[in-house]
Structure formats: structure tokens, C-alpha cells
Design a protein around this motif. Structure first.
Motif, short mmCIF file in Angstrom:
data_model
loop_
_atom_site.label_atom_id
_atom_site.label_comp_id
_atom_site.label_asym_id
_atom_site.label_seq_id
_atom_site.Cartn_x
_atom_site.Cartn_y
_atom_site.Cartn_z
N ASP A 9 1.01 -1.16 -0.16
CA ASP A 9 -0.10 0.01 0.01
C ASP A 9 0.71 1.29 0.00
N ALA A 10 1.88 1.13 0.77
CA ALA A 10 3.02 2.42 0.77
C ALA A 10 3.47 2.73 -0.46
N ILE A 13 0.79 4.34 -2.60
CA ILE A 13 0.65 5.69 -2.11
C ILE A 13 1.77 6.67 -2.61
N ALA A 47 -4.67 8.60 -3.64
CA ALA A 47 -3.57 8.64 -2.82
C ALA A 47 -4.24 8.47 -1.09
N SER A 48 -5.40 9.18 -0.89
CA SER A 48 -5.90 9.58 0.28
C SER A 48 -6.51 7.89 0.72
N THR A 51 -3.93 5.70 1.63
CA THR A 51 -3.20 6.11 2.97
C THR A 51 -4.11 5.65 4.15
N CYS A 52 -5.56 5.48 3.80
CA CYS A 52 -6.45 4.84 4.95
C CYS A 52 -6.26 3.60 5.05
N PHE A 54 -3.69 1.87 3.96
CA PHE A 54 -2.26 1.78 4.80
C PHE A 54 -2.08 1.95 6.14
N LEU A 55 -3.03 2.96 6.68
CA LEU A 55 -3.11 3.14 8.25
C LEU A 55 -3.85 1.73 8.78
N GLU A 68 -12.42 5.46 4.63
CA GLU A 68 -11.85 4.53 3.64
C GLU A 68 -13.10 4.22 2.71
#
Lengths: 594, 90
Positions: A9-10, A13, A47-48, A51-52, A54-55, A68
């Protein structure tokens, strides 16, 4: 597992952020503003969203599920906007391009129509004012257009516009009688059309003696015959001029060939470029056969001109030059006159040679000189004879007187000698006076045959003694001659006596032949003997006074001179022909009474 | 378990998939459109996998889903680079 997902995921991103940076950096530069904006929003959403994710998978935050899900739902919508704006932009661009193309096409077509209209105007002006008659037919032989001149030339009582659509085959039949050979006119049209090739300069004569020249041009479009174009020109003036020119050339040629003098035209190199029939006939050739030959080679048998060539001299002095030549073979005298030919710039481009046979003229000149000499001698002799007559009369008279008296033998012999020679001298003087007499006196119509018979009767005895046979062939219809009986008697007597004397010296039996006949407007007398004849170098001198071939004291040399003087005094002619060893023939011609 | 937002994502994605197929001739005017469509197809695969992970093989399919997200993002980056950087340079 979660860590791996988080790493993946990173990466996502980072990829989205990198793409976002690129889009922001090239914002509104490659794509339009709407696409760039949509793409940027999509990348930001992606990207958002990642990021969700990934988090969540990295375990850092567990309470962002709603965000998400929301972002995840917006993600395909963002893609949808992206494709929509792209397709919309493309359609918009295409529409704009199509509109522009349409506008351009319309403007081009309008321009083309304007040009076509202008072209039609120009074409119309040209067609109406061209000096040729034009007729264009369709492939189906219907008239497409014709100009005014066409209607005028073919006497068509319609306007050019009203001809459009008419059947050409029928029209040709309707108007064929305008021409002298109507069937030929129609046949030539059909032949040209069926041939499918250009036909130029066909000539037709109309019944009112005009000449039309016609061209046929088939017009093709992609190898498909679409039109027949006929072009008629009135060439009456040209044809008549050509005929006049041809006639003038023929007339000139006939005149040139009819001149009895030999004429040749040469260039500056003496090469013959034109000759007349007389010239060619002199060389037993056709005129065309001698073209290209050098004139000097033909006339003189030389390759180059002679030193005093009249052609060269004439070109030098720019004036005609005349020379006389004696032809070495034919023994004829020629007079060559060479005139220079000057062109418009004054440069000499050749010569005209006029060659004349002057043999007869030269002979006449010689005869005139001879006659002149005779006249001079006659005058001289006449004076001398008159002066001698008186003393001779005294000598003869006194010697006769003395002989009648008593004289001794030797004296008498000498007196007789003086008397005889004085009488002989008186006879010579008498002959000279006859020779010198200018005008024969006492002319009257005479029968030549009678005179000849009288002369022969006087010589019959001597002829018989000398074994000479006389053969006569006297024409019964011989016309009368105006002349002096005494003089003509003397002429015939002199000739017959001469013949008698030469034949008596010959070993063979003498034969004298005398003939009379009518020749044109003259009486011809031929007196022929079979004596030794006259030598070639002598025959030209026999009529000269005091010329004799006899021994000294046996002849005066005046007999034939007197004959010549009498005959020419009667307006006649006398000549001698002879071949040595075969006798001599004297031919006398005296003019008849009309 | 299938969630409603995942179904919405699939439906919208499917609609977009149809849209792309139907307007393919217009999209040929966009440079390197194949890369962009591949990126979307991979993303659409990820949407399908999201639904499928609720039915069976959750871990594996979930992993594949993230792989698809990553591939989709990379293709999108490549497209942006190819169109906006290289194209503009050339």
C-alpha cells in the motif's frame, strides 16, 4: 501478511503521490484544465484512499473505516469523471475540427464557385470572340455549345444557346448542302468520330466558293470520351493566296522554261540551284538532274572557275558581265552573261547565268565584214576600171590599126601580142566593172529553167568534146524570179564553166547534175559536178575577189566573186559544199515573186 | 461478508468498464491510452477481488487486491510520466 500489505500500500501511495506531483507540475500544459483538474482530484482521492488502507493494515489507526469506504466509493466515480472529461474533450475537439473543416470546405467551395464563374465569363468572352467557329458535342452527339461564329459560318438561323441539345448527326445532314461535296462532308465527320483521334486541317469548299478548314479534337476524361470538339476556320483568303502563288510559280516556271536562252541560277560556290529546260536540254538531261552540279564543271569542264570567270567578276563589280566562249567540242560560239543576285541586305547570294548560242550571229558578222570588204574592193575596182578603159581602148584601137597596115613579120607578131593581151585586159576590166556594179539593171520576171537551158545549150558542144554528161532535173512548178536575165545567165555560165574545167582535168568521165526546185519562198538551183572537189581550207575563200586556184594567167579570180555579187544583189544567197574527191555542189537560192 | 460500499464500487466500476468499451474509438485519440485503461482494468479487478474476499479465501484475495491497487497505481504513474513528461519533452 499485514506488514506486506502495508508495504504494498505504501508503494501505491508513493506512486499516486508521484503521479500527482507530475500532474501538478504539468497542470494545464498537456491536457486542458478540466482533464488536468479531474486527474489531480483522482490521484488525490487514490492517494487518500490508499493512505487510509495503509493506516488500517499497518495497525496505526483503526477508526477510519467510514473515511476509507467513502473514499473507496468515490474512487471509481473519479475514474468515471476522468474518462468522461477525456471523451467529452475529444468529442468537443472533433466537433470543433469538423466545424472548422466544414467552414474551410464551404469557403473553398465558395472560392471555387467564384473562380468557376469568372472562368466561365472569360471562356464565354473567348469563345464568342475567337476567330474560329467552335462546336462541342457530348459523347452522345448532342450539341453542348457553339459560338456565334459557328452559326454565322454555317448559316445556322439560330442563336448559339438555342443549339444546345440538338442532334449533331441530323444537323450535319441538314447543313451538308452548304458544301460542294456534301457526302464527303458527312462521311468525314463520321470517320473522325469513329476514329477517336485528332484530325487536323481538313479542307472543305462551300457552294459559294469559300474554303473552311476543320479540326476535330476528341476530349477524354479518365480514358472515357466525353466531348467532341469541332473547330472551323474560314481560310478562303489563304487558300486563294496559295492558289495564286501556285499559279504564279507555275507561270514563272513556264516562262523560265520557255526562254530559248540557257539560264542557270547559281550560289556563291557556283553550284546550280535552278536551271531552265534549254540549259538542261543542252546537256541532254532533266533540269532536276543538273541541280547541285558546279556550273563551271558543266560549261567548261573545270572544277573551279576560270581566271576571267564572269560570275566572279560580276560579284566583284556588282554589275552584269558578258564573255564570249568558243566551245571546244561543238565548235559553237557562246555568249555568257552573268548577273549578280543581291539579297535585301545588299549581299551577293549568287549569280544568274544567261548562255546564248551566238554561232549564227558570228557567221553573219563575218559575212557582213566580207560584204563590206567586197563593197570596198568594188568601189576601188570601179575607179581603176574606168581609168584603165580609156588607155586600153587606145591600145586596142591603135594596135588594130597598125595590124591592118603593112607590117613586117616580127613587128606584126608583137602587135598581135599587144592586141591580144590588151583585149584580155579589157575583158578583165569589163568583168571588174560588172563585179563592181551596185544595182542590177533591167529586172524582170524570169524563168530560171529557161536561163539554165540557154546556158547549157551554149556549152553542149564543149561538154560533148570533154566527155561530160549533163543530167538535169528541172522543177516544172518552179516559181518566177525577179532579176536580170543577163546577170543570172553569167552566174550559171561561170559556175558551169568552172565545173567543166575541173572535170576535164579529171581522169574519170565528167558528170554534171543540175536541179531546180522550190524551197520555201525561194527558187533553189543546185549545180553539182564530180570533179576533185574543193579543199576544206579553200572553200571559205572561193568567193573572195582575185582568189583562184588556177595557174597564174589562167584565171582572174573574179568569176565566183561576180556570181556572189550578182546573187546577193538579187537578194539571194550562194554557197558551196564539197568533200574533197567527191566533187563540188553550188547551191543558189533566189527569192520568188509572191 | 460483502459490504454495500464494495458493491457500489463494483457497480460504478462496471459502468465505467462499459463506458470505456463503448467509447473506445474516442479514447484512441488520447496518447498511451492502453496504459491508462490497463491501470483501470487492474483497479476494476481489485474491486472484484474486494467483493470476492468476503466470500472465500479472504487473506489471499485481500493480498491480491492490494497487489492490484499497487499495480494500478504504478501503471497510472507510468501513464502520467509517459504522457506529461516524455510527450511534452518530445
Amino acid at each position: 501478511m499485514n506488514t506486506a500489505i502495508a508495504v504494498i500500500d505504501a508503494v501505491s501511495i508513493l506512486a499516486f503521490l508521484a503521479a500527482l506531483v507530475i500532474v501538478c507540475f504539468k497542470y494545464n500544459k498537456v491536457f486542458g484544465e478540466d482533464v488536468s483538474f479531474t486527474l489531480a482530484i483522482l490521484l488525490f482521492l487514490s492517494a487518500s484512499f490508499m493512505t487510509c488502507v495503509f493506516l488500517k493494515w499497518s495497525g496505526l489507526v483503526n477508526t477510519i473505516l467510514i473515511v476509507e469506504d467513502t473514499l473507496g466509493t468515490l474512487l471509481p466515480i473519479g475514474w468515471m469523471f476522468l474518462f468522461y472529461t477525456m471523451v467529452h474533450g475529444i468529442i468537443k475537439t472533433e466537433t470543433l475540427n469538423r466545424q472548422n473543416a466544414l467552414k474551410q470546405e464551404i469557403s473553398e467551395r465558395t472560392l471555387a464557385e467564384i473562380k468557376a464563374r469568372q472562368y466561365n465569363i472569360k471562356l464565354g468572352v473567348i469563345v464568342d470572340n475567337v476567330s474560329s467557329a467552335l462546336l462541342m458535342e457530348t459523347a452522345e452527339r448532342k450539341i453542348e455549345f457553339a459560338n456565334r461564329l459557328f452559326c454565322q459560318m454555317l448559316s445556322v438561323p439560330l442563336t448559339p444557346d438555342s443549339l444546345k441539345g440538338l442532334d449533331c448527326q441530323q444537323s450535319a445532314k441538314d447543313y451538308k448542302n452548304l458544301f460542294k461535296h456534301p457526302e464527303d462532308f458527312c462521311a468525314s465527320i463520321e470517320a473522325a468520330v469513329s476514329g477517336g483521334q485528332e484530325v487536323y486541317s481538313e479542307l472543305f469548299e462551300t457552294i459559294d466558293n469559300r474554303f473552311y478548314e476543320r479540326d476535330y479534337i476528341p476530349v477524354y476524361d479518365n480514358n472515357q470520351l466525353v466531348y467532341h470538339l469541332w473547330i472551323y476556320r474560314d481560310v478562303t483568303h489563304r487558300v486563294l493566296a496559295e492558289k495564286a502563288l501556285e499559279s504564279a510559280a507555275q507561270e514563272w516556271r513556264t516562262t523560265f522554261d520557255s526562254i530559248s536562252d540557257m539560264i542557270a541560277v547559281t550560289d556563291v560556290n557556283h553550284i546550280i540551284t535552278r536551271i531552265n529546260w534549254s540549259f538542261a536540254s543542252a546537256f541532254s538531261a532533266q533540269p532536276t538532274q543538273l541541280l547541285g552540279f558546279k556550273a563551271c564543271a558543266l560549261i567548261h569542264g573545270r572544277e573551279g572557275p576560270e581566271e576571267d570567270c564572269p560570275c566572279v567578276t560580276a560579284r566583284k563589280i556588282c554589275q552584269p558581265v558578258t564573255r564570249e566562249y568558243l566551245h571546244p567540242d561543238k565548235k559553237t560560239s557562246m555568249e555568257i552573261t552573268s548577273s549578280p543576285i543581291n539579297d535585301a541586305n545588299g549581299n551577293t547570294s549568287g549569280n544568274i547565268l544567261v548562255i546564248r548560242d551566238i554561232t549564227e550571229r558570228k557567221l553573219m558578222q563575218q559575212q557582213m565584214i566580207f560584204q563590206d570588204r567586197l563593197a570596198s574592193i568594188g568601189e576601188l575596182v570601179s575607179g581603176v576600171a574606168h581609168e584603165l578603159n580609156n588607155p586600153l581602148t587606145s591600145v586596142i584601137g591603135f594596135s588594130d590599126y597598125l595590124l591592118q597596115g603593112e607590117t613586117s613579120g616580127e613587128t606584126k607578131e608583137l602587135l598581135e601580142y599587144i592586141n591580144r593581151d590588151a583585149k584580155r585586159t579589157a575583158s578583165i576590166v569589163n568583168d571588174l566593172m560588172v563585179f563592181a556594179r551596185e544595182h542590177p539593171a533591167g529586172k524582170s520576171p524570169l524563168d530560171i529553167n529557161e536561163i539554165l537551158k540557154r546556158v547549157l545549150s551554149l556549152h553542149t558542144y564543149l561538154m560533148k568534146v570533154k566527155n561530160i554528161t549533163v543530167q538535169t532535173h528541172l522543177s516544172q512548178d518552179l516559181p518566177l524570179v525577179m532579176g536580170s536575165s543577163t546577170q543570172l545567165h553569167q552566174v550559171f555560165s561561170n559556175i558551169i564553166v568552172n565545173a567543166e574545167q575541173v572535170m576535164s582535168k579529171s581522169d574519170k568521165a565528167g558528170e554534171l547534175y543540175i536541179e531546180t526546185r522550190k524551197a520555201n519562198q525561194a527558187a533553189r538551183i543546185i549545180i553539182k559536178d564530180n570533179g576533185p572537189g574543193i579543199e576544206e581550207d579553200v572553200i571559205g575563200k572561193i568567193f573572195n575577189p582575185f582568189f583562184t586556184t588556177r595557174e597564174v594567167g589562167c584565171g582572174t579570180g573574179l568569176g565566183l566573186s561576180i556570181c556572189y555579187g550578182i546573187v546577193t544583189g538579187h537578194g539571194g544567197s550562194i554557197r558551196a559544199e564539197s568533200e574533197p574527191g567527191n566533187g563540188a555542189t553550188f547551191i543558189i537560192e533566189l527569192p520568188c515573186i509572191d | 461478508m460483502i459490504e454495500i460500499n464494495e458493491v457500489i464500487m463494483f457497480i460504478v466500476g462496471a459502468g465505467l468498464f462499459l463506458f470505456i468499451r463503448l467509447n473506445a474509438h474516442y479514447l484512441t485519440g488520447i496518447p498511451h491510452i492502453k496504459i491508462l485503461t490497463i491501470s483501470f482494468y487492474i483497479l476494476f479487478t481489485a474491486f472484484i477481488l474486494t467483493i470476492l474476499e468476503g466470500l472465500f479465501l479472504e487473506d489471499i484475495i485481500n493480498f491480491l487486491e492490494h497487489i492490484c491497487y499497487a499495480l494500478s497505481s504504478i501503471f497510472l504513474l507510468i501513464w502520467c510520466y509517459a504522457v506529461l513528461i516524455r510527450k511534452s519533452v518530445s
